[in-house]
Design an enzyme around this catalytic site. Structure first.
Site, mmCIF file in Angstrom:
data_model
loop_
_atom_site.group_PDB
_atom_site.id
_atom_site.type_symbol
_atom_site.label_atom_id
_atom_site.label_comp_id
_atom_site.label_asym_id
_atom_site.label_seq_id
_atom_site.Cartn_x
_atom_site.Cartn_y
_atom_site.Cartn_z
ATOM 1 N N ARG A 1 -59.614 -115.993 96.253
ATOM 2 C CA ARG A 1 -60.810 -115.363 95.666
ATOM 3 C C ARG A 1 -60.468 -114.930 94.241
ATOM 4 O O ARG A 1 -59.425 -114.289 94.017
ATOM 5 C CB ARG A 1 -61.191 -114.154 96.518
ATOM 6 N N HIS B 1 -67.469 -121.883 92.259
ATOM 7 C CA HIS B 1 -66.104 -122.083 92.749
ATOM 8 C C HIS B 1 -65.436 -123.217 91.969
ATOM 9 O O HIS B 1 -66.103 -124.171 91.553
ATOM 10 C CB HIS B 1 -66.107 -122.523 94.212
ATOM 11 N N CYS C 1 -68.989 -123.964 101.572
ATOM 12 C CA CYS C 1 -69.277 -124.277 100.165
ATOM 13 C C CYS C 1 -68.144 -125.031 99.463
ATOM 14 O O CYS C 1 -68.376 -126.023 98.765
ATOM 15 C CB CYS C 1 -69.614 -122.999 99.413
ATOM 16 N N ALA D 1 -78.250 -113.676 98.437
ATOM 17 C CA ALA D 1 -78.003 -114.509 97.257
ATOM 18 C C ALA D 1 -78.423 -115.954 97.519
ATOM 19 O O ALA D 1 -79.076 -116.588 96.678
ATOM 20 C CB ALA D 1 -76.511 -114.451 96.887
ATOM 21 N N GLN E 1 -62.205 -119.188 94.193
ATOM 22 C CA GLN E 1 -63.543 -118.954 94.732
ATOM 23 C C GLN E 1 -64.175 -117.676 94.207
ATOM 24 O O GLN E 1 -63.550 -116.616 94.199
ATOM 25 C CB GLN E 1 -63.478 -118.911 96.269
ATOM 26 N N SER F 1 -84.733 -104.605 105.226
ATOM 27 C CA SER F 1 -85.625 -105.172 104.200
ATOM 28 C C SER F 1 -87.076 -105.261 104.648
ATOM 29 O O SER F 1 -87.941 -105.650 103.854
ATOM 30 C CB SER F 1 -85.156 -106.577 103.819
#
Ligand code: A2P
Length: 342
Positions: free
Chosen positions: A236, A243, A130, A15, A157, A42
């Protein structure tokens, strides 16, 4: 830097990695070459950058030959394993993980707050947690006018803090619940859709989780305020990507809410969002995709003469991670600004 840099994005398929790629394009970052690194899962896939298909490679011992800058967002264990090798190969690394943040030799940088810290790097610069970045942006302009004595913060969050697969898990849980089925929790310990729970990082003996202690220790390091008192409760919530935080701030003497608003209205990286008549304040849906942290509901704490309350929402993937990392890289492109280069 006429020819640009040879940049590797570690965790390009995640992300934050996706947002780093978007920002390198949107901000016309001077690139000479772009290498996309992820797990062996990947390898062989491709990602589109500026309309071009670029292959994703599994990280290996040769990944950092001829790389100037690594933007890392593949988790702490991956950073611990590979960043020393990247530094040894001559690259400067900006790391989104928590692996190096509290190392005394590693600068922990929010460009709007402590850009000068970047000049002391020895190959690795850490991007803060973050929730800490978002709070630091809103508090720094106030701290400059009157040093903050104590902070009590509660966070709300989003799923994105746990990565792209966690965001998908919440969507799947919501679909299951709406279809009358039991939600499946794999990455998170409990269903998050239509629910919330205290942050599930490991708890210390005082009962604080790792995420909460990141807010304590990292804010002190970024503000160079080792005695700043901070207590955090991290939660969360079933929001996809931004957030929010409720912050109670205590000063030594009263701090006028109108002065705080005036300071925040012109602070870099912050947007003052409040319409008291409409009960309109920062919301994660509106913060998503925005570079600025939305701050509002600034008011006197009725329980303390020297207290202020504020509320903020900020895009966790963008300013909380990818944008802050790219801004640190931009600091290095203008060495005269901070006395340091790549
Ligand atoms: P992959 O997609 O191949 O698993 P997110 O935080 O959104 O979950 O993304 C994590 C990123 O870190 C992804 O790009 C993921 O790659 C990468 N990653 C996870 N584990 C490893 C690993 N062991 N080695 C290299 N990259 C990893």
């Amino acid at each position: 830097m006429p020819n640009g840099l040879r940049v590797a994005v570690m965790g390009a398929t995640g992300a934050v990695g996706a947002e780093i790629l978007a920002l390198l394009d949107q901000r016309a970052f001077p690139l000479k070459d772009l290498t996309l690194l992820a797990s062996p899962r990947s390898a062989g896939t491709t990602l589109t950058f500026k309309g071009e298909q670029i292959p994703v490679q599994a990280i290996g011992p040769d990944s950092f030959n001829n790389i100037d800058l690594v933007l890392a967002s593949a988790g702490g264990s991956v950073s611990l394993k590979w960043l020393p090798k990247a530094v040894a190969a001559g690259a400067v690394c900006i790391d989104n993980s928590s692996a190096y943040r509290m190392e005394p030799t590693v600068p922990l940088v929010v460009p709007e707050v402590n850009p000068e810290a970047a000049q002391h790097h020895q190959g690795i610069i850490a991007n803060p947690n973050c929730t800490t970045i978002l709070m630091a942006l809103a508090l720094w302009p106030l701290h400059q006018v009157q040093p903050i004595q104590r902070l009590v913060v509660a966070t709300y969050q989003s799923a994105s803090g746990a990565g792209a697969r966690a965001m998908e898990e919440v969507k799947q849980q919501a679909r299951a619940i709406l279809a009358g089925e039991d939600p499946v929790a794999e990455l998170f310990p409990y269903p998050l859709a239509f629910n919330l729970f205290p942050h599930n990082s490991p708890l210390n003996e005082q009962g604080y989780c790792q995420e909460e202690m990141k807010m304590v220790n990292e804010t002190r390091k970024i503000f160079a305020a080792p005695d700043l008192k901070v207590s955090a409760t991290c939660v969360r919530v079933p929001v996809l990507r931004a957030h929010s935080e409720a912050v109670n701030i205590e000063f030594a003497t009263p701090f006028s809410p109108s002065v705080a608003k005036a300071l925040l209205a012109r602070a870099p990286g912050v947007k003052l969002v409040e319409d008291w008549g409409r009960n309109y304040f920062p919301m994660p849906l509106e913060a998503s995709g925005q570079d600025d942290v939305l701050v509002g509901r600034i008011r006197q704490d009725i329980s303390h003469p020297n207290g202020l309350e504020l509320w903020l929402s900020g895009d966790q993937i963008r300013k909380g991670a990818a944008l802050n990392a790219v801004q640190i890289a931009e600091l290095l492109l203008v060495p005269q600004a901070v006395g340091v280069g790549l």
